[in-house]
Write a protein that holds these residues in place. Sequence first.
Motif, mmCIF file in Angstrom:
data_model
loop_
_atom_site.group_PDB
_atom_site.id
_atom_site.type_symbol
_atom_site.label_atom_id
_atom_site.label_comp_id
_atom_site.label_asym_id
_atom_site.label_seq_id
_atom_site.Cartn_x
_atom_site.Cartn_y
_atom_site.Cartn_z
ATOM 1 N N PRO A 201 0.751 -1.255 -0.162
ATOM 2 C CA PRO A 201 0.015 0.007 -0.095
ATOM 3 C C PRO A 201 0.753 1.277 0.113
ATOM 4 O O PRO A 201 1.914 1.230 0.487
ATOM 5 C CB PRO A 201 -0.674 -0.167 1.336
ATOM 6 C CG PRO A 201 0.291 -0.732 2.247
ATOM 7 C CD PRO A 201 1.121 -1.694 1.263
ATOM 8 N N ASN A 202 0.413 2.214 -0.548
ATOM 9 C CA ASN A 202 1.257 3.665 -0.638
ATOM 10 C C ASN A 202 0.398 4.687 -0.454
ATOM 11 O O ASN A 202 -0.947 4.757 -0.699
ATOM 12 C CB ASN A 202 1.681 3.560 -2.170
ATOM 13 C CG ASN A 202 2.636 2.543 -2.779
ATOM 14 O OD1 ASN A 202 3.831 2.605 -2.347
ATOM 15 N ND2 ASN A 202 2.096 1.516 -3.068
ATOM 16 N N ILE A 203 0.673 5.701 0.039
ATOM 17 C CA ILE A 203 0.160 7.145 0.102
ATOM 18 C C ILE A 203 1.204 8.339 -0.145
ATOM 19 O O ILE A 203 2.304 8.274 0.253
ATOM 20 C CB ILE A 203 -0.325 7.228 1.655
ATOM 21 C CG1 ILE A 203 -1.237 8.392 1.740
ATOM 22 C CG2 ILE A 203 0.806 7.143 2.589
ATOM 23 C CD1 ILE A 203 -2.113 8.595 3.156
ATOM 24 N N HIS A 204 0.786 9.229 -0.803
ATOM 25 C CA HIS A 204 1.540 10.573 -1.260
ATOM 26 C C HIS A 204 1.945 11.117 -0.019
ATOM 27 O O HIS A 204 0.835 11.357 0.963
ATOM 28 C CB HIS A 204 0.756 11.519 -2.311
ATOM 29 C CG HIS A 204 1.544 12.449 -2.899
ATOM 30 N ND1 HIS A 204 2.115 13.295 -2.241
ATOM 31 C CD2 HIS A 204 2.220 12.112 -3.903
ATOM 32 C CE1 HIS A 204 2.740 14.094 -3.100
ATOM 33 N NE2 HIS A 204 2.982 13.586 -4.144
ATOM 34 N N ILE A 205 3.234 11.827 0.183
ATOM 35 C CA ILE A 205 3.306 12.480 1.501
ATOM 36 C C ILE A 205 2.555 13.797 1.801
ATOM 37 O O ILE A 205 2.257 14.147 2.868
ATOM 38 C CB ILE A 205 4.990 12.700 1.233
ATOM 39 C CG1 ILE A 205 5.434 13.438 2.843
ATOM 40 C CG2 ILE A 205 5.223 13.941 0.089
ATOM 41 C CD1 ILE A 205 6.810 13.456 2.962
ATOM 42 N N ASP A 206 2.085 14.278 0.575
ATOM 43 C CA ASP A 206 1.150 15.383 0.859
ATOM 44 C C ASP A 206 -0.152 15.027 1.406
ATOM 45 O O ASP A 206 -0.794 15.789 2.333
ATOM 46 C CB ASP A 206 0.705 16.131 -0.499
ATOM 47 C CG ASP A 206 1.824 17.345 -0.693
ATOM 48 O OD1 ASP A 206 2.276 17.844 0.217
ATOM 49 O OD2 ASP A 206 1.965 17.462 -1.984
ATOM 50 N N ASP A 207 -0.890 13.649 1.094
ATOM 51 C CA ASP A 207 -1.880 13.272 1.804
ATOM 52 C C ASP A 207 -1.782 12.746 3.150
ATOM 53 O O ASP A 207 -2.472 12.940 4.031
ATOM 54 C CB ASP A 207 -2.352 11.908 0.799
ATOM 55 C CG ASP A 207 -2.749 12.459 -0.501
ATOM 56 O OD1 ASP A 207 -3.605 13.520 -0.692
ATOM 57 O OD2 ASP A 207 -2.945 11.869 -1.506
ATOM 58 N N ILE A 208 -0.690 11.980 3.319
ATOM 59 C CA ILE A 208 -0.442 11.665 4.786
ATOM 60 C C ILE A 208 -0.255 12.895 5.661
ATOM 61 O O ILE A 208 -0.792 12.966 6.784
ATOM 62 C CB ILE A 208 0.883 10.723 4.879
ATOM 63 C CG1 ILE A 208 0.761 10.055 6.383
ATOM 64 C CG2 ILE A 208 2.185 11.157 4.599
ATOM 65 C CD1 ILE A 208 -0.470 9.254 6.848
ATOM 66 N N THR A 209 0.397 13.892 5.174
ATOM 67 C CA THR A 209 0.472 15.088 6.130
ATOM 68 C C THR A 209 -1.033 15.762 6.346
ATOM 69 O O THR A 209 -1.288 16.278 7.233
ATOM 70 C CB THR A 209 1.710 16.043 5.639
ATOM 71 O OG1 THR A 209 1.307 16.287 4.150
ATOM 72 C CG2 THR A 209 3.013 15.387 5.931
ATOM 73 N N ASP A 210 -1.685 15.578 5.084
ATOM 74 C CA ASP A 210 -3.111 16.385 5.312
ATOM 75 C C ASP A 210 -4.042 15.401 6.117
ATOM 76 O O ASP A 210 -4.724 15.937 6.651
ATOM 77 C CB ASP A 210 -3.699 16.271 3.708
ATOM 78 C CG ASP A 210 -3.210 17.416 2.961
ATOM 79 O OD1 ASP A 210 -2.452 18.358 3.688
ATOM 80 O OD2 ASP A 210 -3.354 17.564 1.784
ATOM 81 N N VAL A 211 -3.782 14.179 6.377
ATOM 82 C CA VAL A 211 -4.234 13.270 7.379
ATOM 83 C C VAL A 211 -4.194 13.850 8.581
ATOM 84 O O VAL A 211 -5.342 14.038 9.452
ATOM 85 C CB VAL A 211 -3.960 11.854 7.251
ATOM 86 C CG1 VAL A 211 -4.735 10.978 8.305
ATOM 87 C CG2 VAL A 211 -4.437 11.179 5.732
#
Length: 316
Positions: A201-211
């Motif tokens: 599984p992957n997540i973009h760094i902009d998305d994880i920080t937005d989480v």
Amino acid sequence: MKLLVTGGCGYKGHVLVPKLLKRGYDVVVLDTVWFGNFLAPHPQLTVIQGDVRDIDAISLDGVDGIIHLSSIANDPCGDLNPKLTWEVSALATMQLADKARRHGVKRFIYASSGSVYGIKDEPQVTEDLELKPISEYNKTKMVGERVLLSYADDMCVQIVRPATVCGYSPRMRLDVSVNMLTMQALSKGKITVFGGAQTRPNIHIDDITDVYLHLLDHPEVTGVYNAGFENISILDIANLVTKHVPVEVVVTESNDPRSYRVNSDRLLATGYKPKKTVEDAIQEIIQKFRSGELKDEPHFHNLHWMQKTVLAPVPA
């Protein structure tokens, strides 16, 4: 709101902290700075070079919330020195949580890991499945989760189990799959894939920080949440890279059996929506490399850098 961000000079911290400052938060970063500090000075930012294990030196005066990113990151680094890993990633988390409760801190966001599930055969790995961590890193994250959940009656506890993060950060990591394969194509003109069939599984760094920002906005969203939106194989990642950097892909045998998918429906149900993809991360890394902003620096490889610096033998 005043926030303490442990590990704020890390890969995610270098993207998260500027976002927090842009929102007007007062931010205190605590970090050992083993891999450098590239955060721009800001009137509402205080960076303290310190060790999260030194609990007596950590001031929580006026702190409203903690975003706890500190850990010995990833399986190979965690296995280098198990004692250090347990002290930083488990014991320090326990001490920080206890101190936070005693000082009346109301919010505690904990960066766990999607790897706490271990090896799963289920097509959809949800938060309710049994945790079977297989490395020191995974085990300490599971312990940290359990400790924090025990404080759920005393403060708002929000736990994130991120997938493998990808994309550009000023404190880059080139030892995670998407970033590593993209850099191989750019700097070596060839991609080497070990195995290739393993799904991650992957997540973009902009998305994880937005989480993390999303959780700050929603204190009612408590408990444990997976955060990963693209379950794709290592070979598929390599092929995505070659769409933009046409190089040869060499597939070799692998002794790494880990293959798992995470389901993030619980997080999506809270109203969070990811904005970027693995392909976005690949394209951004390519752009940063070609513009000269990103190079293949030694301190962007956690394992080798720790062996060379933090855990290097002391000369007699």
